[in-house]
Design a protein around this motif. Structure first.
Motif, PDB file in Angstrom:
ATOM      1  N   LEU A  86      20.424 -25.406   6.185  1.00 31.01           N
ATOM      2  CA  LEU A  86      19.421 -25.006   7.156  1.00 31.01           C
ATOM      3  C   LEU A  86      18.194 -24.433   6.443  1.00 31.01           C
ATOM      4  O   LEU A  86      17.053 -24.781   6.762  1.00 31.01           O
ATOM      5  N   GLY A  87      18.431 -23.551   5.473  1.00 27.27           N
ATOM      6  CA  GLY A  87      17.319 -22.961   4.736  1.00 27.27           C
ATOM      7  C   GLY A  87      16.526 -23.971   3.944  1.00 27.27           C
ATOM      8  O   GLY A  87      15.301 -23.850   3.793  1.00 27.27           O
ATOM      9  N   GLU A  88      17.203 -24.994   3.440  1.00 31.73           N
ATOM     10  CA  GLU A  88      16.539 -26.002   2.617  1.00 31.73           C
ATOM     11  C   GLU A  88      15.783 -27.037   3.433  1.00 31.73           C
ATOM     12  O   GLU A  88      14.704 -27.497   3.033  1.00 31.73           O
ATOM     13  N   LEU A  89      16.325 -27.420   4.597  1.00 35.02           N
ATOM     14  CA  LEU A  89      15.813 -28.576   5.326  1.00 35.02           C
ATOM     15  C   LEU A  89      15.006 -28.252   6.563  1.00 35.02           C
ATOM     16  O   LEU A  89      14.236 -29.090   7.031  1.00 35.02           O
ATOM     17  N   ASP A  90      15.182 -27.054   7.118  1.00 32.48           N
ATOM     18  CA  ASP A  90      14.576 -26.735   8.405  1.00 32.48           C
ATOM     19  C   ASP A  90      13.293 -25.935   8.192  1.00 32.48           C
ATOM     20  O   ASP A  90      13.328 -24.797   7.708  1.00 32.48           O
ATOM     21  N   ALA A  91      12.167 -26.500   8.610  1.00 36.36           N
ATOM     22  CA  ALA A  91      10.867 -25.868   8.391  1.00 36.36           C
ATOM     23  C   ALA A  91      10.675 -24.616   9.230  1.00 36.36           C
ATOM     24  O   ALA A  91       9.773 -23.810   8.948  1.00 36.36           O
ATOM     25  N   SER A  92      11.496 -24.398  10.249  1.00 37.83           N
ATOM     26  CA  SER A  92      11.346 -23.214  11.092  1.00 37.83           C
ATOM     27  C   SER A  92      12.006 -21.988  10.478  1.00 37.83           C
ATOM     28  O   SER A  92      11.858 -20.877  11.002  1.00 37.83           O
ATOM     29  N   VAL A  93      12.723 -22.163   9.371  1.00 38.40           N
ATOM     30  CA  VAL A  93      13.462 -21.078   8.734  1.00 38.40           C
ATOM     31  C   VAL A  93      12.706 -20.622   7.486  1.00 38.40           C
ATOM     32  O   VAL A  93      12.260 -21.442   6.676  1.00 38.40           O
ATOM     33  N   ASN A  94      12.555 -19.299   7.337  1.00 37.67           N
ATOM     34  CA  ASN A  94      11.853 -18.725   6.196  1.00 37.67           C
ATOM     35  C   ASN A  94      12.833 -18.082   5.219  1.00 37.67           C
ATOM     36  O   ASN A  94      13.697 -17.319   5.639  1.00 37.67           O
ATOM     37  N   ASP A  95      12.678 -18.365   3.947  1.00 42.52           N
ATOM     38  CA  ASP A  95      13.423 -17.638   2.918  1.00 42.52           C
ATOM     39  C   ASP A  95      12.502 -16.538   2.417  1.00 42.52           C
ATOM     40  O   ASP A  95      11.799 -16.682   1.416  1.00 42.52           O
ATOM     41  N   ILE A  96      12.489 -15.414   3.143  1.00 37.01           N
ATOM     42  CA  ILE A  96      11.494 -14.381   2.842  1.00 37.01           C
ATOM     43  C   ILE A  96      11.767 -13.683   1.516  1.00 37.01           C
ATOM     44  O   ILE A  96      10.859 -13.083   0.929  1.00 37.01           O
TER      45      ILE A  96
END
Length: 480
Positions: A86-96
């Motif tokens: 999800l973190g790698e592929l989904d643009a709506s998710v931020n790895d802050i």
């Protein structure tokens, strides 16, 4: 125009059996067509919800339909891999945690600009007056975009209590009509104690942060945020051992000694560090801890900086020593804990909306979902079934027959969770404003629900001429 009604005949039969036999079985021997029609509408006569009898409102009824309901669907390793995907592929998710040490002005302006915009149509205030040009100008001024520096250090904080995320730095509400005051269009979502955020901008009055979280970017009141180092902020969520809240609404014990952690609300899926070695003879905020779990919570000191304090959760509180095993039975039990809760757009009313509901159910298993239905429905991180707009009614029904407990069904702006089948067609639990269906005499009936409800899916209408299932865009299966 309505010849597709014939395609839901199997469901009508199921509902008739349910109405006549107390929902005890799924077996042949259905009554005649006339009894079918009478039974389906008798099932709705007491409360107006088509096809729902008392047994449908109990998780155990649906659990009994699952012969291997306690079998784990996704194990811990699979969930961790899915969250990573999800973190790698989904643009709506931020790895802050991976934000650069310095933030450029353009990036901050882009975050704020994507959210804090005036809508295309009019909005109205609590008194029913249309928001004026002066009001919109004041909102723009309150954001102080001119004060964003060319470059700024990346700062972090932890949320200290359940707090609203807002479109603009204001608690003033805005609505689509002069009379409908339930859905506040300035309400975006909510964040929960222990949630890490990046602090990227301050409002003109200094009372609001614009924050970037893993799943959302919005304005939040500063009084609910404690600023701290990246090590302290992200380290809190990695501490072990820990407890996971498995109830719909768990609260810490009352304590006058430390109001910041007194009766603090912890929503389903919130993870809190457990202080396992607390001395048995040492009170926690004036109370002996032997009847409770001692947990660690973030608090905000007098300067707004991050500190940590112990708090107590009663031994009877619905918590687990880790995330729950993801099984069909557990999914049903967790989702039914919200049954009857008031609908809360953007987590308003201390509740949740449709996407918040499914997110928190899955979060109790350690599964992360995007916050909004628009992102959940298209996320490439899950086992997605896409529905082509040209797919006919019969083909859609065929797919619905294959769905399993926990599958998420999306139509524009809404998500429903499958809980089982009657005569091969699905029932769902969903947090919804209401449903529409045709009565036995063909009348289109709208039932206002405004809460978490159980309904059949196939008979629901999306207007005068279209079944709800004909608007399904996708199904997300949170399993292999």
């Amino acid at each position: 125009m309505h010849t597709d009604l014939r395609l839901v005949a199997p469901l009508l039969a199921a509902l008739a059996v349910a109405g006549c036999a107390g929902l005890a079985r799924d077996q042949p021997g259905a009554p005649t067509e006339a009894i079918h029609d009478a039974a389906i509408h008798r099932a709705a006569s007491a409360h107006g919800v088509i096809g729902v009898a008392p047994a449908h409102l109990r998780a155990d009824y649906w659990i009994r339909k699952q012969p291997d309901g306690d079998r784990v669907v996704l194990d811990t390793a699979a969930i961790e891999a899915q969250n990573a995907r999800l973190g790698e592929l989904d643009a709506s998710v931020n790895d802050i945690e991976k934000l650069p040490p310095m933030l450029e002005r353009a990036r901050v302006v882009d975050w704020i600009g994507k959210l804090s915009r005036a809508p295309d149509g009019p909005l109205y205030d609590n008194a029913g007056a249309e928001l004026s040009g002066a009001t919109w100008a004041a909102l723009q001024e309150s954001m102080a975009l001119d004060s964003i520096p060319a470059r700024q250090p990346t700062r972090y904080g932890l949320v200290t209590r359940r707090a609203d995320l807002r479109t603009f730095p204001t608690m003033e509400r805005a609505f689509d009509s002069r009379t409908g005051t339930d859905i506040d269009r300035f309400q975006e979502s909510a964040l929960f104690p222990g949630t890490p955020v990046a602090l990227v901008h301050t409002s003109r009055d200094g009372r609001w942060w614009f924050v970037v979280g893993e799943l959302y970017e919005a304005w939040i009141e500063k009084r609910f945020i404690a600023a701290g180092s990246a090590e302290a902020v992200f380290g809190h969520g990695r501490k072990t051992p820990y407890l996971v809240v498995t109830g719909a609404d768990v609260r810490t014990t009352f304590t006058p000694e430390l109001p910041q952690v007194s009766e603090l609300r912890l929503d389903m899926g919130v993870r809190v560090p457990l202080v396992a070695q607390w001395p048995a003879d040492r009170p926690v905020n004036g109370q002996h801890p032997y009847t409770a779990h001692v947990i660690e919570l973030p608090i905000r000191d007098a300067k707004g900086e991050l500190a940590f304090a112990p708090a107590l959760l009663r031994q009877s509180a619905e918590v687990a020593a880790g995330y729950l095993p993801l099984s069909r039975e557990a999914l049903l039990r967790q989702s039914f804990k919200f049954l009857g809760e008031r609908y809360g757009w953007g987590h308003s009313h201390e509740a949740r909306d449709c996407s918040g509901f499914v997110s928190e159910v899955y979060r109790s298993f350690g599964v992360t979902l995007p916050r909004n239905t628009s992102d959940q429905a298209i996320s490439p991180a899950f086992n997605r079934i896409a529905f082509d707009p040209g797919m006919d009614h019969a083909a859609r029904l065929a797919v619905l027959r294959t769905l399993d407990v926990g599958d998420l069904v999306y139509i524009p702006g809404h998500v429903m969770m499958v809980i089982g089948h009657e005569q091969g067609l699905p029932y769902v639990i969903h947090d919804t404003t209401g449903i529409t269906y045709r009565t036995g005499d063909g009348e289109l009936r709208r039932v206002v629900l405004n809460g978490v409800a159980v309904t059949p899916l196939a008979p629901l209408m999306a207007g005068e001429a279209q079944f709800t299932i004909d608007g399904i865009t996708s199904v997300q299966r949170i399993r292999p």
